[in-house]
Design an enzyme around this catalytic site. Structure first.
Site, mmCIF file in Angstrom:
data_model
loop_
_atom_site.group_PDB
_atom_site.id
_atom_site.type_symbol
_atom_site.label_atom_id
_atom_site.label_comp_id
_atom_site.label_asym_id
_atom_site.label_seq_id
_atom_site.Cartn_x
_atom_site.Cartn_y
_atom_site.Cartn_z
ATOM 1 N N GLY A 132 0.805 -1.220 0.000
ATOM 2 C CA GLY A 132 0.000 0.000 0.000
ATOM 3 C C GLY A 132 0.834 1.265 0.000
ATOM 4 N N ASP A 180 -5.840 10.107 -4.571
ATOM 5 C CA ASP A 180 -5.201 9.309 -3.525
ATOM 6 C C ASP A 180 -4.922 10.102 -2.267
ATOM 7 O OD1 ASP A 180 -5.271 7.438 -5.493
ATOM 8 O OD2 ASP A 180 -3.109 7.131 -5.629
ATOM 9 N N THR A 229 -6.448 4.917 -10.052
ATOM 10 C CA THR A 229 -6.360 6.007 -11.023
ATOM 11 C C THR A 229 -7.720 6.380 -11.619
ATOM 12 O OG1 THR A 229 -4.065 5.470 -11.567
ATOM 13 C CG2 THR A 229 -5.295 6.717 -13.201
ATOM 14 N N ALA A 262 -8.642 -5.145 -10.133
ATOM 15 C CA ALA A 262 -7.899 -6.292 -10.644
ATOM 16 C C ALA A 262 -6.516 -6.321 -10.028
ATOM 17 C CB ALA A 262 -7.793 -6.239 -12.165
ATOM 18 N N HIS A 308 -18.362 -20.092 -27.094
ATOM 19 C CA HIS A 308 -17.492 -21.267 -26.890
ATOM 20 C C HIS A 308 -16.388 -21.283 -27.937
ATOM 21 C CE1 HIS A 308 -16.418 -25.360 -25.763
ATOM 22 N NE2 HIS A 308 -16.388 -25.646 -27.063
#
Length: 235
Positions: free
Chosen positions: A44, A85, A93, A123, A218
């Site tokens: 962090g 931030d 971002t 993610a 598929h």
């Protein structure tokens, strides 16, 4: 691979070669010992506000240095605003950009705009990737009386043909009464791309029935999302 939000900062007393079949031995601040091929250290960051002179003008900060703001990004000094931030809300971002856009809309375009932080896709670009949006299973159970969990782990035809035996894991957190999908959690290659697309569906209030009514492509990883027909757990 370890996923545990109770693990603290690893001690520096990690070393390689402890066991010839393993690469890394690591210890957490809680004293727990971990053996793994690799250790991902996500430490962090803190808002760097100490040298801005904020205390001289009366701008309040949290103990970690974050500038305190209200829903309209206004600080304790009405003429000073904070976005991104430096406020230590959601340090991503795209969130900082959206906060800045909302500020411009409110203050210069006359549009009463606020940022909705409820459904933010995220993610982790490991291999395989991790993609998440919405509530976790634990969070959903705290908020709703009935929660359905859909889980699947499989090896897609594409992955089997190209990469070998890598497994994929999908998890859907669903409101047990309305069927609304409350959260999606993915562990797979291209999970970031998948969760970005699924974020649109969740913001639109998609239900598990909507997912199941959607025809699969598929062979794709995403096809596994829409072919889960029965919950693996109801609580």
């Amino acid at each position: 691979m370890y996923f545990n939000d109770e693990l603290g900062k690893p001690h520096r007393s990690w070393r390689t070669g402890v066991d010839p079949t393993l690469q890394v031995q690591a210890f957490t601040t809680a004293g727990r010992e971990l053996h793994a091929d690799q250790v991902l250290y996500a430490y962090g960051r803190k808002p760097k506000t100490a040298s801005l002179g904020l205390e001289d003008v009366g701008v309040e900060r949290a103990s970690g240095g974050a500038i305190l703001v209200d829903e309209d990004a206004r600080t304790s000094v009405p003429s000073i605003f904070g976005v991104g931030d430096v406020t230590n809300r959601v340090n991503l971002t795209p969130v900082a950009i959206r906060e800045a856009q909302a500020f411009v809309d409110r203050e210069f375009a006359g549009k009463p705009t606020r940022v909705d932080y409820s459904l933010i896709p995220t993610a982790v670009f490991t291999s395989p990737e991790i993609g998440c949006i919405g509530l976790t299973e634990e969070q959903a159970r705290e908020q709703y009386p009935v929660v359905d969990i859909y889980k699947t782990s499989f090896r897609s035809l594409r992955e089997a043909a190209v990469r070998g035996s890598e497994q994929t894991f999908f998890k859907l957190v669903v409101h047990g009464i309305t069927g609304i999908v409350l959260g999606v959690h993915l562990l797979a290659e291209d999970a970031a791309e998948l969760v970005q697309s699924l974020a649109v569906a969740l913001r639109a209030g998609a239900t598990i029935q909507d997912f199941q009514n959607t025809m699969a492509v598929h062979p794709t990883l995403g096809g596994g999302i829409v072919t889960m027909t029965k919950p693996t757990l109801r609580d």
